[in-house]
Structures are given as structure tokens and as C-alpha cells.
Design a protein around this motif. Structure first.
Motif, short mmCIF file in Angstrom:
data_model
loop_
_atom_site.label_atom_id
_atom_site.label_comp_id
_atom_site.label_asym_id
_atom_site.label_seq_id
_atom_site.Cartn_x
_atom_site.Cartn_y
_atom_site.Cartn_z
N ALA A 129 8.43 -6.50 -11.69
CA ALA A 129 8.32 -5.33 -10.80
C ALA A 129 9.39 -4.30 -11.13
CB ALA A 129 8.42 -5.77 -9.34
N GLU A 130 10.60 -4.79 -11.37
CA GLU A 130 11.70 -3.88 -11.70
C GLU A 130 11.45 -3.21 -13.05
OE1 GLU A 130 15.15 -6.37 -11.31
OE2 GLU A 130 14.73 -6.70 -9.17
N ALA A 131 10.94 -3.98 -14.01
CA ALA A 131 10.64 -3.42 -15.34
C ALA A 131 9.53 -2.37 -15.25
CB ALA A 131 10.24 -4.53 -16.30
N ALA A 132 8.64 -2.52 -14.27
CA ALA A 132 7.55 -1.55 -14.09
C ALA A 132 8.01 -0.31 -13.32
CB ALA A 132 6.39 -2.22 -13.36
N GLY A 133 9.28 -0.31 -12.89
CA GLY A 133 9.84 0.88 -12.25
C GLY A 133 9.72 0.93 -10.74
N HIS A 134 9.41 -0.18 -10.08
CA HIS A 134 9.31 -0.18 -8.62
C HIS A 134 10.71 -0.07 -8.00
CE1 HIS A 134 5.03 -1.00 -8.02
NE2 HIS A 134 5.10 -1.73 -9.11
N ARG A 135 10.82 0.79 -6.99
CA ARG A 135 12.12 0.96 -6.30
C ARG A 135 12.37 -0.15 -5.28
NH1 ARG A 135 13.91 6.68 -5.46
NH2 ARG A 135 14.69 5.83 -3.50
N VAL A 136 11.29 -0.66 -4.70
CA VAL A 136 11.39 -1.69 -3.66
C VAL A 136 10.47 -2.85 -4.02
CG1 VAL A 136 11.03 -2.24 -1.21
CG2 VAL A 136 11.90 0.02 -1.87
N ARG A 187 0.83 -1.21 0.00
CA ARG A 187 0.00 0.00 0.00
C ARG A 187 0.86 1.26 0.00
NH1 ARG A 187 -4.36 -0.18 4.75
NH2 ARG A 187 -4.51 2.01 4.15
N CYS A 188 2.05 1.15 0.60
CA CYS A 188 2.95 2.30 0.69
C CYS A 188 3.82 2.46 -0.56
CB CYS A 188 3.83 2.18 1.92
SG CYS A 188 2.93 2.29 3.49
N GLY A 189 3.67 1.57 -1.55
CA GLY A 189 4.37 1.74 -2.81
C GLY A 189 5.34 0.66 -3.22
N ALA A 190 5.57 -0.33 -2.35
CA ALA A 190 6.45 -1.44 -2.73
C ALA A 190 5.70 -2.41 -3.63
CB ALA A 190 6.95 -2.17 -1.48
N ALA A 191 6.41 -3.02 -4.56
CA ALA A 191 5.84 -4.16 -5.29
C ALA A 191 5.80 -5.33 -4.31
CB ALA A 191 6.70 -4.51 -6.49
N LEU A 192 4.82 -6.19 -4.44
CA LEU A 192 4.68 -7.33 -3.52
C LEU A 192 4.74 -8.64 -4.29
CD1 LEU A 192 4.11 -8.49 -0.70
CD2 LEU A 192 1.66 -8.16 -1.15
N VAL A 193 5.61 -9.53 -3.83
CA VAL A 193 5.71 -10.88 -4.37
C VAL A 193 5.41 -11.83 -3.21
CG1 VAL A 193 7.19 -12.60 -5.46
CG2 VAL A 193 7.41 -10.17 -6.09
N ASP A 194 4.35 -12.61 -3.33
CA ASP A 194 3.88 -13.49 -2.26
C ASP A 194 4.30 -14.93 -2.58
OD1 ASP A 194 2.42 -15.14 -0.54
OD2 ASP A 194 0.69 -13.82 -0.51
N ALA A 195 5.32 -15.43 -1.88
CA ALA A 195 5.83 -16.77 -2.16
C ALA A 195 4.79 -17.85 -1.89
CB ALA A 195 7.09 -17.05 -1.33
N ASP A 196 3.97 -17.67 -0.84
CA ASP A 196 2.91 -18.64 -0.53
C ASP A 196 1.90 -18.73 -1.66
OD1 ASP A 196 3.39 -20.03 1.76
OD2 ASP A 196 2.08 -18.85 3.05
N GLN A 197 1.53 -17.57 -2.18
CA GLN A 197 0.56 -17.53 -3.27
C GLN A 197 1.12 -18.22 -4.51
OE1 GLN A 197 -0.46 -13.59 -5.01
NE2 GLN A 197 -2.50 -13.99 -4.19
N LEU A 198 2.39 -17.97 -4.80
CA LEU A 198 3.03 -18.62 -5.94
C LEU A 198 3.13 -20.13 -5.73
CD1 LEU A 198 5.88 -16.02 -6.64
CD2 LEU A 198 3.77 -16.37 -7.96
N ALA A 199 3.42 -20.55 -4.49
CA ALA A 199 3.50 -21.98 -4.19
C ALA A 199 2.14 -22.64 -4.36
CB ALA A 199 4.02 -22.19 -2.77
N ARG A 200 1.08 -21.97 -3.88
CA ARG A 200 -0.27 -22.53 -4.03
C ARG A 200 -0.62 -22.70 -5.50
NH1 ARG A 200 -1.39 -19.33 0.48
NH2 ARG A 200 -2.09 -17.57 -0.80
N ALA A 201 -0.21 -21.73 -6.32
CA ALA A 201 -0.52 -21.81 -7.75
C ALA A 201 0.10 -23.04 -8.39
CB ALA A 201 -0.04 -20.54 -8.45
N THR A 202 1.28 -23.45 -7.91
CA THR A 202 1.92 -24.63 -8.51
C THR A 202 1.18 -25.92 -8.19
OG1 THR A 202 3.42 -25.18 -6.65
CG2 THR A 202 4.21 -23.53 -8.26
#
Length: 198
Positions: free
Chosen positions: A101-108, A22-37
Motif C-alpha cells: 500500500a505504501e509503495a502504491a502511494g497510499h497516505r493512509v 471508499r474514501c481513499g485509504a488502503a484497506l488491510v483486512d486481518a480476518d481475510q488474511l487469517a482465513r486465507a491461511t
């Protein structure tokens, strides 16, 4: 900046990671990615069927989570076999999400990683680690309320995770999430985000 966010079950780490988002960081959720597999059509399903048998795949074609959880907690070797299937797939998905996320310009990029301190690979791939911490009694109470598990089941999960001391020793920041309401926790997230230039 790649910021690993971790904490024991029930610590509030995912809530805090969402606040960083919410404060501007990109978020990568490892649990969510694991569930998808392990969902129907997921990249781990064929290997799970081969390793554990058809009985661990439910009628919809996804991994039978309840049956696998019971096996994994009763047989540590089964958990290791499952992790050997899922972890490389999740690692690849995390790298792809970071690159996007980096390609989209996120700093964090905040990476919500439950088992960060259990794996030797993460320190090499992160710039900093933030640990969300609370008392064990609080963890148990939160998980019981959230998931309906009894205390013994929660303690069994906690026993497979790093100790609080191990997590705190790996941390660049520790957020002690004890007795804080959501507004207070968000205020902490804003302070940390500001220090990261968000």
C-alpha cells in the motif's frame, strides 16, 4: 499513517473500514488474511494438521471451521494453540500488505483488526486506533441476523473479546454505531478521512 480499525463482533467495524477504503485509504483486512491461511493450501494447514490431527482438516483440505470453533470455545488452551500458529503468519501478511500500500502511494492504511486490543503487539505498530462501538444488545441482534447464531453462542464469542471499555480506552476515535443508517455512517467516515488528509 497506519490506522487500526477495531470493534466487537457485530459493531460494524468491517463496514466502516470498507467506507474508509471508499474514501481513499488502503484497506488491510486481518480476518481475510487469517482465513486465507486456513483455506486449502493455506500456510497454516500443515501446522494445524500436526497440532490438532487430520480430523480438523475437511475434505477440501481446509481447516474444519465449525469443529475448530467448537473446540476453541470449549478449551481456551486450544484457541491459544491455534492463535500461536495463525497470528505470526497473519502478522507477516499484514506487513507485506502495508508495504504494498505504501509503495502504491497510499497516505493512509486502514488495518481492520478484530482483536487489536487483545494483543500487546499492535500499539507499537499503529499510529492511531479507531474503535467502532455499539451496545452489547445491538451486537447480539446483528450477529443473530447475520450468522443465525443463538444469543448464547454470540455471548460466548463476545466473552473472548476485550470489553467495550477496554476498546474505547485504546481509541483515538470512537464511532458510536447505534441507530445510524449507512448514509450517516458514510458521512462520519468522510469526516474522519478528511481529517486524515484523504
Amino acid at each position: 499513517m497506519r490506522l487500526g480499525v477495531t470493534g466487537g463482533i457485530g459493531s460494524g467495524k468491517s463496514t466502516f473500514a470498507a467506507m474508509l477504503h471508499r474514501c481513499g485509504a488502503a484497506l488491510v483486512d486481518a480476518d481475510q488474511l487469517a482465513r486465507a491461511t486456513t483455506e486449502s493450501g493455506g500456510s497454516a494447514i500443515d501446522a494445524i494438521r500436526e497440532q490438532f490431527g487430520e480430523g480438523f482438516i475437511n475434505a477440501s483440505g481446509a481447516m474444519d471451521r465449525d469443529r475448530m470453533r467448537a473446540l476453541a470455545f470449549s478449551e481456551p488452551q486450544a484457541r491459544e494453540r491455534l492463535q500461536a500458529i495463525i497470528h505470526p503468519l497473519v502478522g507477516l501478511a499484514i506487513v507485506q500488505a502495508q508495504q504494498q500500500a505504501e509503495a502504491a502511494g497510499h497516505r493512509v492504511v486502514a488495518l481492520d483488526i478484530p482483536l487489536l486490543t487483545e494483543s500487546p503487539r499492535w500499539p507499537r505498530q499503529l499510529d492511531a486506533v479507531l474503535v467502532v462501538d455499539c451496545r452489547e444488545e445491538t451486537q447480539i441482534e446483528r450477529v443473530r441476523l447475520r450468522s443465525g447464531l443463538d444469543e448464547a453462542a454470540v455471548r460466548a464469542i463476545m466473552a473472548t473479546q476485550s470489553s467495550r471499555a477496554t476498546r474505547r480506552a485504546a481509541a483515538d476515535w470512537v464511532v458510536f454505531n447505534e441507530g445510524l443508517g449507512l448514509p450517516e455512517l458514510l458521512a462520519v467516515a468522510r469526516q474522519i478521512s478528511a481529517s486524515l488528509g484523504l
